[in-house]
Design an enzyme around this catalytic site. Structure first.
Site, PDB file in Angstrom:
ATOM      1  N   TYR A 123     -49.906  22.180   0.534  1.00 49.95           N
ATOM      2  CA  TYR A 123     -49.142  20.802  -0.057  1.00 49.95           C
ATOM      3  C   TYR A 123     -50.498  20.428  -0.704  1.00 49.95           C
ATOM      4  CZ  TYR A 123     -46.425  16.639  -0.709  1.00 49.95           C
ATOM      5  OH  TYR A 123     -45.753  15.194  -1.160  1.00 49.95           O
ATOM      6  N   SER A 126     -49.071  12.788  -4.983  1.00 46.01           N
ATOM      7  CA  SER A 126     -48.720  12.377  -4.131  1.00 46.01           C
ATOM      8  C   SER A 126     -50.188  11.637  -3.588  1.00 46.01           C
ATOM      9  CB  SER A 126     -48.694  13.475  -3.278  1.00 46.01           C
ATOM     10  OG  SER A 126     -49.090  13.159  -1.660  1.00 46.01           O
TER      11      SER A 126
HETATM   12  P1  NAD Z   1     -36.892  15.013   0.303  1.00 42.81           P
HETATM   13  O1  NAD Z   1     -37.309  16.454   1.105  1.00 42.81           O
HETATM   14  O2  NAD Z   1     -35.821  14.805   0.646  1.00 42.81           O
HETATM   15  O3  NAD Z   1     -36.841  15.965  -1.626  1.00 42.81           O
HETATM   16  C1  NAD Z   1     -37.254  17.177  -1.390  1.00 42.81           C
HETATM   17  C2  NAD Z   1     -35.542  17.645  -2.698  1.00 42.81           C
HETATM   18  O4  NAD Z   1     -36.795  18.626  -3.333  1.00 42.81           O
HETATM   19  C3  NAD Z   1     -35.226  18.145  -2.345  1.00 42.81           C
HETATM   20  O5  NAD Z   1     -33.725  18.179  -3.110  1.00 42.81           O
HETATM   21  C4  NAD Z   1     -34.941  19.610  -2.512  1.00 42.81           C
HETATM   22  O6  NAD Z   1     -33.692  19.912  -2.298  1.00 42.81           O
HETATM   23  C5  NAD Z   1     -35.634  19.559  -3.353  1.00 42.81           C
HETATM   24  N1  NAD Z   1     -35.797  20.909  -3.483  1.00 42.81           N
HETATM   25  C6  NAD Z   1     -36.647  21.773  -2.265  1.00 42.81           C
HETATM   26  N2  NAD Z   1     -37.039  22.861  -3.196  1.00 42.81           N
HETATM   27  C7  NAD Z   1     -36.973  23.151  -4.555  1.00 42.81           C
HETATM   28  C8  NAD Z   1     -35.912  24.153  -5.186  1.00 42.81           C
HETATM   29  N3  NAD Z   1     -37.452  25.351  -4.869  1.00 42.81           N
HETATM   30  N4  NAD Z   1     -35.009  24.071  -6.297  1.00 42.81           N
HETATM   31  C9  NAD Z   1     -34.642  22.576  -6.622  1.00 42.81           C
HETATM   32  N5  NAD Z   1     -35.236  21.962  -5.838  1.00 42.81           N
HETATM   33  C10 NAD Z   1     -35.704  21.974  -4.142  1.00 42.81           C
HETATM   34  O7  NAD Z   1     -38.408  15.107  -0.584  1.00 42.81           O
HETATM   35  P2  NAD Z   1     -38.775  13.793  -0.492  1.00 42.81           P
HETATM   36  O8  NAD Z   1     -39.688  12.896  -0.246  1.00 42.81           O
HETATM   37  O9  NAD Z   1     -37.895  13.178  -1.833  1.00 42.81           O
HETATM   38  O10 NAD Z   1     -39.857  14.786  -2.275  1.00 42.81           O
HETATM   39  C11 NAD Z   1     -39.847  14.420  -3.436  1.00 42.81           C
HETATM   40  C12 NAD Z   1     -41.259  14.982  -3.476  1.00 42.81           C
HETATM   41  O11 NAD Z   1     -42.229  13.920  -3.850  1.00 42.81           O
HETATM   42  C13 NAD Z   1     -41.818  15.615  -3.183  1.00 42.81           C
HETATM   43  O12 NAD Z   1     -42.623  16.856  -4.678  1.00 42.81           O
HETATM   44  C14 NAD Z   1     -42.548  15.437  -2.695  1.00 42.81           C
HETATM   45  O13 NAD Z   1     -43.936  16.328  -2.364  1.00 42.81           O
HETATM   46  C15 NAD Z   1     -43.491  13.895  -2.709  1.00 42.81           C
HETATM   47  N6  NAD Z   1     -44.052  13.395  -1.808  1.00 42.81           N
HETATM   48  C16 NAD Z   1     -42.614  12.887  -1.249  1.00 42.81           C
HETATM   49  C17 NAD Z   1     -43.571  11.268  -0.093  1.00 42.81           C
HETATM   50  C18 NAD Z   1     -43.374  10.975   0.779  1.00 42.81           C
HETATM   51  O14 NAD Z   1     -44.128  10.394   1.489  1.00 42.81           O
HETATM   52  N7  NAD Z   1     -41.432  10.949   1.074  1.00 42.81           N
HETATM   53  C19 NAD Z   1     -45.281  11.293  -0.595  1.00 42.81           C
HETATM   54  C20 NAD Z   1     -45.660  11.516  -1.533  1.00 42.81           C
HETATM   55  C21 NAD Z   1     -45.244  12.587  -2.412  1.00 42.81           C
END
Ligand code: NAD
Length: 269
Positions: free
Chosen positions: A167, A154
């Site tokens: 986080y 991130s």
């Molecule tokens: P999201 O909530 O859509 O996806 C998160 C995914 O992780 C989901 O599919 C969920 O089921 C899965 N998950 C959660 N706990 C789990 C577990 N114990 N075992 C297996 N799967 C699990 O959110 P996202 O934005 O797609 O996030 C994906 C990654 O991107 C994360 O690591 C998040 O920190 C990172 N991220 C997102 C953003 C953003 O702006 N969306 C920015 C920076 C980083």
């Protein structure tokens, strides 16, 4: 120039939603067989919908339920994948959660839950993936590398985030995990990198884009003046996993519309 992941098998953790689903679709369209991981029964339908999009477009894959914070489940996911598909070539360590709280009110449960998925989950999956990469060795019919790991970190691996100490700590730690693995296994031709997304439109940050006011205030942080989409991350993941990126290892690549240029200084600070 063509991004090809033909003959390769990719595990995408948290592939049922948001960024993970975007990456799963990008890797499949480049020819990889994709394991669309989901965490629980509740996310089964979502994972199946992602897989259907993949197969409707001519791609290949399966869904697989596994909580990445649980060691026995992660070990089994890799064992089952190897027994069904022969090996694993690519790990996308994407699963992540937030449990936000003012620091003095943060419970140990909130801390442990976020570290458990975002950091321990990435450790467990990377360990099982590297064991499999080393067992198989380099197979030039698949890739010039022995294996590829992409951690989804991130912008908060470098931007502190008040109210999100768990986080931000998990993402800061991923940088050192990624660099240490790249250093430790470089000679084995295993490439390890991180993608650091800025604000991507997914369920995790719905509060930040679901009203015009929230979106407007978010855009003040983004010089490129748009919110990111899962395919912005998927495109880079496919390239990074491919042999076109063979000399890239041990680095964090920010995909953030310029967020890490600190937009608030654009008028002189
Ligand atoms: P999201 O909530 O859509 O996806 C998160 C995914 O992780 C989901 O599919 C969920 O089921 C899965 N998950 C959660 N706990 C789990 C577990 N114990 N075992 C297996 N799967 C699990 O959110 P996202 O934005 O797609 O996030 C994906 C990654 O991107 C994360 O690591 C998040 O920190 C990172 N991220 C997102 C953003 C953003 O702006 N969306 C920015 C920076 C980083």
């Amino acid at each position: 120039m063509e991004i090809s992941l033909r003959n390769q098998v990719a595990v995408v953790t948290g592939g049922s939603s948001g960024i993970g689903s975007g990456i799963a679709k990008s890797l499949a369209s480049a020819g990889a067989t994709v394991i669309v991981n989901h965490s629980s029964e509740r996310s089964r339908d979502e994972a199946q919908a992602v897989l259907k999009e993949i197969t409707d477009a001519g791609g290949k894959g399966i869904t697989y339920q596994c909580d990445v914070s649980k060691e026995d489940q992660v070990v089994k996911m890799f064992e089952d994948t190897v027994s069904q598909f022969g090996t694993v070539d690519i790990l996308i360590n994407n699963a992540g959660i937030q449990k936000d709280s003012k620091f003095t009110e943060m419970t140990l449960d909130q801390w442990n839950a976020v570290i458990g998925v975002n950091l321990t989950g990435q450790f467990l999956c990377a360990r099982e993936a590297i064991k499999e990469f080393l067992r198989r060795g380099i197979d030039p019919s698949r890739s010039v590398a022995c294996g590829k790991i992409i951690h989804i970190s991130s912008v908060h691996e470098i931007i502190p985030w008040a109210g999100h100490a768990n986080y931000a700590s998990s993402k800061g730690a991923i940088r050192m995990l990624m660099q240490t693995l790249a250093q430790e296994y470089g000679a084995n031709k295993i490439r390890v990198n991180s993608i650091c997304p800025g604000a991507i439109q997914t369920p995790i940050n719905k509060d930040a884009w679901s009203t015009p006011e929230a979106l407007n205030s978010l855009l003040h942080l983004i010089p490129y003046d748009r919110i990111g989409q899962p395919e912005d991350i998927g495109n880079l993941a496919a390239f990074l996993a491919s042999d076109l990126a063979d000399y890239i290892t041990g680095t964090s690549i920010f995909v953030d519309g310029g967020m890490t240029t600190f937009e608030s200084f654009s008028t002189g600070g």
